[in-house]
Structure formats: C-alpha cells, structure tokens
Scaffold this active site. Sequence first.
Site, PDB file in Angstrom:
ATOM      1  N   SER A 200       0.791  -1.220   0.000  1.00  0.00           N
ATOM      2  CA  SER A 200       0.000   0.000   0.000  1.00  0.00           C
ATOM      3  C   SER A 200       0.826   1.275   0.000  1.00  0.00           C
ATOM      4  O   SER A 200       0.331   2.314  -0.416  1.00  0.00           O
ATOM      5  CB  SER A 200      -0.967  -0.001   1.184  1.00  0.00           C
ATOM      6  OG  SER A 200      -0.289  -0.281   2.377  1.00  0.00           O
ATOM      7  N   HIS A 228      -5.443  -3.279  -2.901  1.00  0.00           N
ATOM      8  CA  HIS A 228      -5.184  -2.311  -3.975  1.00  0.00           C
ATOM      9  C   HIS A 228      -5.150  -2.964  -5.346  1.00  0.00           C
ATOM     10  O   HIS A 228      -4.929  -2.300  -6.348  1.00  0.00           O
ATOM     11  CB  HIS A 228      -3.863  -1.585  -3.722  1.00  0.00           C
ATOM     12  CG  HIS A 228      -3.841  -0.846  -2.432  1.00  0.00           C
ATOM     13  ND1 HIS A 228      -4.374   0.410  -2.284  1.00  0.00           N
ATOM     14  CD2 HIS A 228      -3.399  -1.209  -1.205  1.00  0.00           C
ATOM     15  CE1 HIS A 228      -4.233   0.797  -1.036  1.00  0.00           C
ATOM     16  NE2 HIS A 228      -3.648  -0.164  -0.350  1.00  0.00           N
ATOM     17  N   LYS A 260     -11.947   0.992  -1.765  1.00  0.00           N
ATOM     18  CA  LYS A 260     -10.936   1.565  -2.674  1.00  0.00           C
ATOM     19  C   LYS A 260     -11.471   1.531  -4.111  1.00  0.00           C
ATOM     20  O   LYS A 260     -12.312   2.340  -4.453  1.00  0.00           O
ATOM     21  CB  LYS A 260      -9.625   0.841  -2.450  1.00  0.00           C
ATOM     22  CG  LYS A 260      -9.070   1.277  -1.089  1.00  0.00           C
ATOM     23  CD  LYS A 260      -7.928   0.507  -0.555  1.00  0.00           C
ATOM     24  CE  LYS A 260      -7.591   1.072   0.826  1.00  0.00           C
ATOM     25  NZ  LYS A 260      -6.750   0.212   1.622  1.00  0.00           N
TER      26      LYS A 260
END
Length: 418
Positions: A200, A228, A260
């Site tokens: 990250s 991610h 996200k």
Amino acid sequence: MPLPVHSDSVSQQGYLSNRLNSLINYRKERGLYRSRRIVASPQSTNLTVDKASLLNFCSNDYLGLANDSRVKAACKRGIDTWGVGAGASHLVCGHTSAHHELEEALADFLTRESVLLFSSGYAANVGVINGLLGEGDCVFQDRLNHASLLDGGWISRAEHHWYEHKDYSDLEEGLIRSQGNGEEKTKERIQLVVSDGVFSMDGDECDLVKIVETAKKHSASVMIDDAHGIGCVGHGGTGIIDPNKITTKDVPILVGTLGKAFGTAGAFVAGDKALIDFLVQRARNYIYSTAMPSAIAVASLKSLEIVKDESWRREKLQDNIQYFHQCLSQLDGLKDNSSIIFPALITASKTAIQPIILGCAERASRLSQKLESNGILVSAIRPPTVPPQTSRLRITLNTMHSFQDIDRLFDILSENLS
Ligand SMILES: *Cc1c(COP(=O)(O)O)cnc(C)c1O
C-alpha cells in the site's frame, strides 16, 4: 475499593492531559504530527478544502466510482428498500438478502466457493487472522504488510515471524526455524504466510509464484490481502492472482476491500466453504459487530457490475500510470540527485500507487505543504506508517485524472525537487 475523591480525579485528569500534550509536542517537533483535513466536496480529482479547490493525488478511489451516479442511485434505492442501519450483527438478524447477493456475486467474480463480508478491510484482516490462528500456530509476514495484518497476527497470539520485504529466502528461513521450534507439534499447527498483494505504501506487487512455492514446500497456507489490486489489476480486474500461474487452492485466503477501487465501503474474504463457515464461528469482529448497512451492499453490487463491464477504467488508469512514468523519466536532474529515490523508476510500479521517497519526515511534510500551497494535494507518509528515513509523498493516480492534471503535478514537482 473506595471511590476516588473528586480532587484526586481532577489531578489525574490533569496528569493525563499534560502527558498527552508532551507526547503530541514531541511529534510536532519531529514533523510526525498528524492532522485531518476537512473536505467539503465528494471524492473527485478536485477536492474542496478550506474553500480552495485542490487537485487530488491521494485518494484510493482508483476507478472513480465513489461518486458515480449509478452507484449513488443504487445506494439510494438500497436505503429505500432497507432503511439505513442493519440493526444487528450478521449472526443475530442483520444479514439481509442484499448482503447475501453481494457475497455470491463477489464469489462468482473471483471464482471462489464463498465470500464473507466485513465492515472494513481492517476488520477483515484482524478477523481472519485472529479467527484462524491461536497459540501454537505461526504467522509469517512481509515487513511492509498493512498494519491490520500485523495487528491480526499480534492479537491471535500465534508465533510471529517477519521476513524482509519480498525476500522469500528469508521467509523460507523463518519457516524452517519455526518448524525447529515446534518439533512434534508441526503437523497440527497452522502456519500462515501473509502478504499484501500490492503494497500500500510502495505500489509494488508481491511475487505470488515465489510465495506459493515457498509455502508449499513447508506445508504452510497463504493469505493475500489484495486491497489495492482487486478491481484495478489482473484479468477483468480480478486482482494479482493470475489464474494461468496460480490456482485458488494455492492461495486459499483472499481479502479484498470495497472502499478503494469499488468506491463504497467494507471488505470481504474469499475462500472455500470450510474457511467461510469457520470464520462465521470464530472471527470475533464479525460475530460481535453490526453488519454493514444493506444499502452499501446494494451500492457495492452496482460497483462490481461496473468494475466488470467497464474495462476502459482500468485501461485509462494504466495510460495514466505510463504517462506518469514518462514525466518522471523527464524530470530534470533526477538521476543526479541521489537524495531522492523514485522506486517507480527502479521497480517500475505498475500500479496506481507511485511513491517518491524523500527520507526524513520534515522533508516529506514540507514538500507536501508546498504542493498544497500550489493547489495540489499529495499526502506525506511518515513513520510509523513507513520505516524511519523512508518518509515519502504517496501519489495515487486514478482513472479520472487527465494528462494535463499529471502535467500540473510535475510542473510543481520539478520546481521544488532540487
Ligand atoms: C486500506 C487497506 C486495508 C484496510 O481497508 P479498509 O477497508 O480501509 O479498512 C487493508 N489492507 C490494505 C493493504 C490496505 O491498503
């Protein structure tokens, strides 16, 4: 025990405040103090902060879905159908058909038997690791893993092993060492190798083939947190697990987040039926926590549909990443300036996360402030989020950025990076 008299409790309070203020000042003096910005607009490439419009390079809304009109409409519909609060935990009476439908759609998307929703990625990671492991078990973590994975490991009371970032021979040494400790217990205990899929704070990807190989050799299981990756990378946005190289059995535990790339909130773990069933029995922060609002599940279902259908969002993000690299390589004096490290150039981060490592915390804070005074928002990431002397700007790109936006960032960067 006698109740404390009033004046004692007042001086206790005073003591605590003094102590806290001195700890806060310590952080301020070292450029480590954290504060929150008050944002007055929805997520977008431009954010309103203190009446100023700032070009946003720090959101994880990678595909631009957090404020998508279809996702918002789905969320409103969800509220009309389900109200706002879930009212109880999933096991009591908070688990609705909206949650269930999302779980099944995610399982289908990721070709897994089952999925379990959590109210955040942090909760999912702590819940899974703490649910699966206990005293006598072993967890092996990359040194740069997300804080929630580390916390899950600590809470579980399993034996904790670190390995150097993406150093899988170090991982192997740890596996061998821990087997030496366990001797006769080796067969029953669970050994879990845990890694971020996309790291990250650095944007690099783990070497999944090596992790799987190493774990297999020592009968350990693998858990990947692809917070991610899912939505952004891989075939159809299914994340870093490439089905041509890795089977779902090789990575029996996969965590993804909805806050996200999906632009909503919450998270999930995907695996086989036994894993999910076991977690329903044992993951304490699943059992003892109110279910996510059903409307969020309805919105996430719409996001998932968009993630699957609109591959142009991933392609545009990739174009932006390439363009960013191109600008980076043209940045004057970059190669001569040994005090600045661009891992993006060295490791060619293929992801939306592009860090510029600056070393000390003050330097990162100063540059972040400089950018902000020029209308650009990039957050400075400092210890303990990253190791000492690796404070950085963490630039995140998204689908909605234009090349002109990236040009503007580099205009200001090139003026201030000498
Ligand atoms: C953001 C993040 C999480 C936490 O997810 P939330 O839904 O924001 O709680 C977990 N793991 C990684 C790698 C992350 O980057």
